[in-house]
Enzyme design. Sequence first.
Site, mmCIF file in Angstrom:
data_model
loop_
_atom_site.group_PDB
_atom_site.id
_atom_site.type_symbol
_atom_site.label_atom_id
_atom_site.label_comp_id
_atom_site.label_asym_id
_atom_site.label_seq_id
_atom_site.Cartn_x
_atom_site.Cartn_y
_atom_site.Cartn_z
ATOM 1 C CD GLU A 1 -3.022 -0.854 -0.260
ATOM 2 O OE1 GLU A 1 -3.045 0.274 -0.679
ATOM 3 O OE2 GLU A 1 -3.937 -1.572 -0.507
ATOM 4 C CE1 TYR B 1 -6.999 3.168 -0.505
ATOM 5 C CE2 TYR B 1 -4.575 3.153 -0.025
ATOM 6 C CZ TYR B 1 -5.643 2.463 -0.655
ATOM 7 O OH TYR B 1 -5.428 1.301 -1.305
ATOM 8 C CG ASP C 1 -8.216 4.055 -4.580
ATOM 9 O OD1 ASP C 1 -9.461 4.130 -4.644
ATOM 10 O OD2 ASP C 1 -7.464 3.419 -5.306
ATOM 11 C CB CYS D 1 -14.849 2.348 -13.523
ATOM 12 S SG CYS D 1 -15.900 3.787 -13.175
ATOM 13 C CB CYS E 1 -20.018 1.482 -19.795
ATOM 14 S SG CYS E 1 -19.217 3.242 -19.043
ATOM 15 C CB CYS F 1 -23.685 3.606 -13.837
ATOM 16 S SG CYS F 1 -22.491 4.889 -13.710
#
Length: 346
Positions: free
Chosen positions: A47, A128, A146, A198, A205, A214
Site C-alpha cells: 500500500e 486511505y 482512493d 471504470c 461500461c 450507474c
Amino acid sequence: MRDNRVIAPQLLDWYDRHARVLPWRVLPCRDQDSPVRADPYRVWLSEVMLQQTTVAAVKSYFHRFAALWPTVQDLAAADDAQVMAEWAGLGYYARARNLLACARAVAAMGGFPDTREGLRELPGIGAYTSAAIAAIAYDAPETVVDGNVERVVARLFAVQTPLPVAKPELVALAEALTPRERPGDYAQAMMDLGATICTPRNPACGICPLIHDCDARAQGIAASLPRKAPKAAKPDRTGIAWVARHGEAVVFEERPAKGLLGGMLAFPSAHWDGRDLPPPGAAAWREIGHVRHVFTHFNLSLRVMAGDLDAAPRWGHLVPLSRIDRDALPGLMRKVWDMARADLAS
DNA sequence: TACGCGTGGGC
DNA sequence: TGCCCAAGCGT
C-alpha cells in the site's frame, strides 16, 4: 431508483471471477468460514509503494523488498542507506523514510495495530492506507477511498462537484455502499473495477457489472467524471549538477532528509534557481550536456558540468568509479550519471 | 486548505 | 509533444 444494497453483492460476484492476480494479494475466497487473510506486513508494504504509483512500477520493488526483508522486524533492523538505495527510482522518497520509521515503531510494539485508528497514528499511514490495511488484512468494515473509488462513486451517483471539493461527499457515498460482509474483498473489488473497467478515459461500461446502477452511464457523462479543479501551471526551472572527479572517484552528496529527493544520493547541485555557483576546489569545469526532468510541480533543465578536482573535496564524499551504483540513484541523478559516464568513455 | 513531493506510461 | 494519470501523506 438504485438500491445501494445490491451494489456490493454484484461487485463481489464480479471480483470472484475477475480479481487481478497481484504479488501482495490473497485471491478472493468464497469460503468465508475459513478465509485466507493477507499478511499485514505485505499489505502495508504494498500500500505504501502504491501511493500515487502504478501497479506496474511497484511489482519489482515489492518483490525485492519482500525478499530482502521478509518481516517487519527484518525491515526495522535494516540499514537506512540500503533501504533508500532499494527505493531509488520509485519516487516520493519521504515514503521510504516513513517506511523505516513505521517498521521500527511496529516492531517495537510487537506487531501491526488491527484497527484503522491504531494504524492511522503510524508514520506514512494516512486516511486511505489505514482503511486499506484494516479492511484487506483484518477484514474490518472500513471504507477505502482512493482515486479509483472517487471515480467509481462519482460516476455511480453522477456527482458533478469538482474535486477536491467533492471529496467529503464522495466519502459519504462510498461509506453508504460498504458491506458488512467481506469488506476487504469489497475494497479491493472497488479498486480493481476502477483500474480495469471504470477507467479515467474510455471506461468499458459495456462490460461493467454495475452498468444498470450507474447514473453517469444513464446520463451519458461517465467519461467526463469525476470533474477536477484546474491545475496550476508548472514553472520551468534551471540549475547545474556538478560531476566532480578526483582520481578514480566521483563526489556524491546525501541530500537533506527533508525536501526534494530527501535522503537520497545525488551529485552536488544548488537550488536550481538559475544562479547556482560552482562548488569550491576544481581547476576547470566543462559543460557536458543538459538533462531535462519533470517533477510534480516544476520542469527542470539541468546543466551538467564535469571537472577534475586537484585536491580531495571538503564537501560530499568520494565514491570510486567501480562502486557507483546507478540503481541507488533517484531518476534525475541516473540521467546525470548516464551523461557523465558517456563523457568519461569518450 | 493548499502546496510540496517522483516517476513512467498512455494517448 | 504535452498533458493526464497512478492504491496519498505531511505540513
